[in-house]
Write an enzyme that holds these catalytic residues in place. Structure first.
Site, mmCIF file in Angstrom:
data_model
loop_
_atom_site.group_PDB
_atom_site.id
_atom_site.type_symbol
_atom_site.label_atom_id
_atom_site.label_comp_id
_atom_site.label_asym_id
_atom_site.label_seq_id
_atom_site.Cartn_x
_atom_site.Cartn_y
_atom_site.Cartn_z
ATOM 1 N N ALA A 166 31.552 -37.614 -28.056
ATOM 2 C CA ALA A 166 31.995 -36.571 -28.857
ATOM 3 C C ALA A 166 32.790 -35.201 -28.408
ATOM 4 O O ALA A 166 32.232 -35.074 -27.181
ATOM 5 C CB ALA A 166 30.859 -35.863 -29.726
ATOM 6 N N LYS A 170 39.101 -37.730 -25.986
ATOM 7 C CA LYS A 170 39.131 -38.620 -24.847
ATOM 8 C C LYS A 170 39.100 -40.306 -25.178
ATOM 9 O O LYS A 170 39.605 -41.039 -24.724
ATOM 10 C CB LYS A 170 38.211 -38.485 -23.724
ATOM 11 C CG LYS A 170 38.384 -37.315 -23.059
ATOM 12 C CD LYS A 170 37.487 -37.096 -21.960
ATOM 13 C CE LYS A 170 37.675 -35.863 -21.126
ATOM 14 N NZ LYS A 170 37.434 -34.615 -22.011
ATOM 15 N N CYS A 288 34.180 -30.237 -17.891
ATOM 16 C CA CYS A 288 34.911 -29.277 -17.690
ATOM 17 C C CYS A 288 34.468 -27.831 -17.030
ATOM 18 O O CYS A 288 34.707 -26.901 -17.371
ATOM 19 C CB CYS A 288 35.244 -29.006 -19.050
ATOM 20 S SG CYS A 288 33.852 -28.658 -20.192
#
Length: 362
Positions: A166, A170, A288
């Site tokens: 989720a 991607k 990230c």
């Protein structure tokens, strides 16, 4: 009522008004004191945050990086190959002027031409739309995310696992590379996020696509399918510092311990991902986060302490910069893309121990 009664009522009213006037400053002072205390608390959190990352990046680099992180997130559009491209072409006049990102991704992605990385205003794309058959025409995401799936080197017939899938960007990117005989297993533990993930996949694929399998397992315990996949993407939950800087309530939850706790879970997820890939297959570990504790150090622990042997596959990419074990895309050096870290690991052998490796190393 006589004049005496009227006078007494007027006196009581005057006393109440005077009392309220006298109380107001006390209330205001208490409120101001509380606001000042809250402001001090927020400043303390920000200072701790800034000091933490300044130690990692150095004063000069951190000053440019944090300013870039505060600016609006940069996005591109990834055109969905399963939609009607003719319908998409008719939308082009309604979109900002586009430039292809073909210099670093192999699937059709476009950014805004003449993008200004120094602006404080978000430069947005219109929301995606459905074509005549009900399939969504493009997905909006950071180009760094597309590059992470590029690193998987997906072949049309690969069996791929997206372990923490989720919200689905991607996964959609992986699907652009798979052929008729490839397959994709997507996993998401949270029921709400998994429901949203299903909606995304349903929106971007033809109906009843049998190549897709949606799971809801705890990724740290993904040990029931050893060596089942050719490629595994682990987009691990992380501190997501850029998001925190744009969300005041979330930022207030930050502490140095947060990155430590994330790293512990990330290592468990990475062990499970490596367990699931075939010998010779690839795992791309990504976050990230801008913290090396959640990036290179997790990979280092996997190499040193994991019971399954792996090697780092080193490559260079047109955007971003090398780290010891991978690659990182940071917005101050890439005209706004990122942050996005990823490391490519190849499984080189069988487990050194027959028992599953789900113990905490710490």
């Amino acid at each position: 009522m006589g004049e005496g009664g009227t006078d007494r009522r007027a006196e009581r009213l005057a006393r109440k008004i005077e009392a309220s006037k006298n109380k107001q400053p006390a209330k205001s002072k208490a409120k101001e004191k509380a606001q000042a205390k809250e402001q001090e608390r927020r400043e303390a959190i920000f200072n701790a945050f800034s000091n933490f990352y300044e130690q990692e990046y150095g004063h000069e680099r951190w000053q440019t990086l944090i300013e870039a992180l505060k600016k609006p997130v940069r996005h591109c559009i990834m055109v969905n190959k399963y939609s009607n491209t003719d319908d998409f072409k008719t939308r082009l006049p309604t979109l900002p002027e586009l430039e292809p990102l073909s210099s670093f991704v192999s699937i059709p992605c476009f950014g805004i031409a003449n993008y200004n990385a120094n602006t404080t205003e978000e430069q947005r794309f219109p929301p995606p739309q459905k074509d005549g058959t009900g399939i969504t025409d493009y997905y909006i995401l950071d180009a760094g995310s597309v590059l992470a799936t590029e690193a998987l080197d997906i072949q049309p017939d690969d069996r791929v696992l997206d372990l923490c899938a989720a919200p689905g960007g991607k996964s959609v990117s992986i699907l652009q590379r798979l052929g008729e005989y490839g397959s994709l297993t997507v996993n998401e533990l949270s029921p709400d996020r998994r429901r949203r993930l299903r909606q995304v996949l349903d929106g971007y694929l033809p109906p009843k696509d049998e190549r897709i399998n949606v799971m809801g397992k705890d990724g740290t315990k993904w040990y029931s399918e050893p060596e089942q996949y050719d490629k595994v993407l682990l987009d691990a939950p992380c501190s997501s510092e850029r998001h925190l800087l744009h969300d005041e309530k979330e930022f207030e939850q930050w502490s140095p311990k947060r990155t430590v706790h994330n790293a512990e879970r990330q290592l468990k997820l990475l062990k499970a991902a490596v367990h699931s890939v075939t010998v010779g297959g690839l795992v791309v570990y990504g976050t990230c986060s801008i913290s090396s504790a959640e990036n290179d150090k997790v990979v280092s622990k996997m190499i040193r302490k994991g019971k399954i042997p792996v090697e780092v596959v080193k490559k260079s990419w047109p955007i971003g910069e090398r780290t010891k074990y991978g690659w990182i895309i940071l917005p101050d050096m890439t005209d706004g893309w990122g942050p996005l870290y990823f490391s490519i690991l190849r499984r080189t052998g069988v487990s050194k121990n027959e028992e599953r490796d789900d113990e905490d190393d710490e």
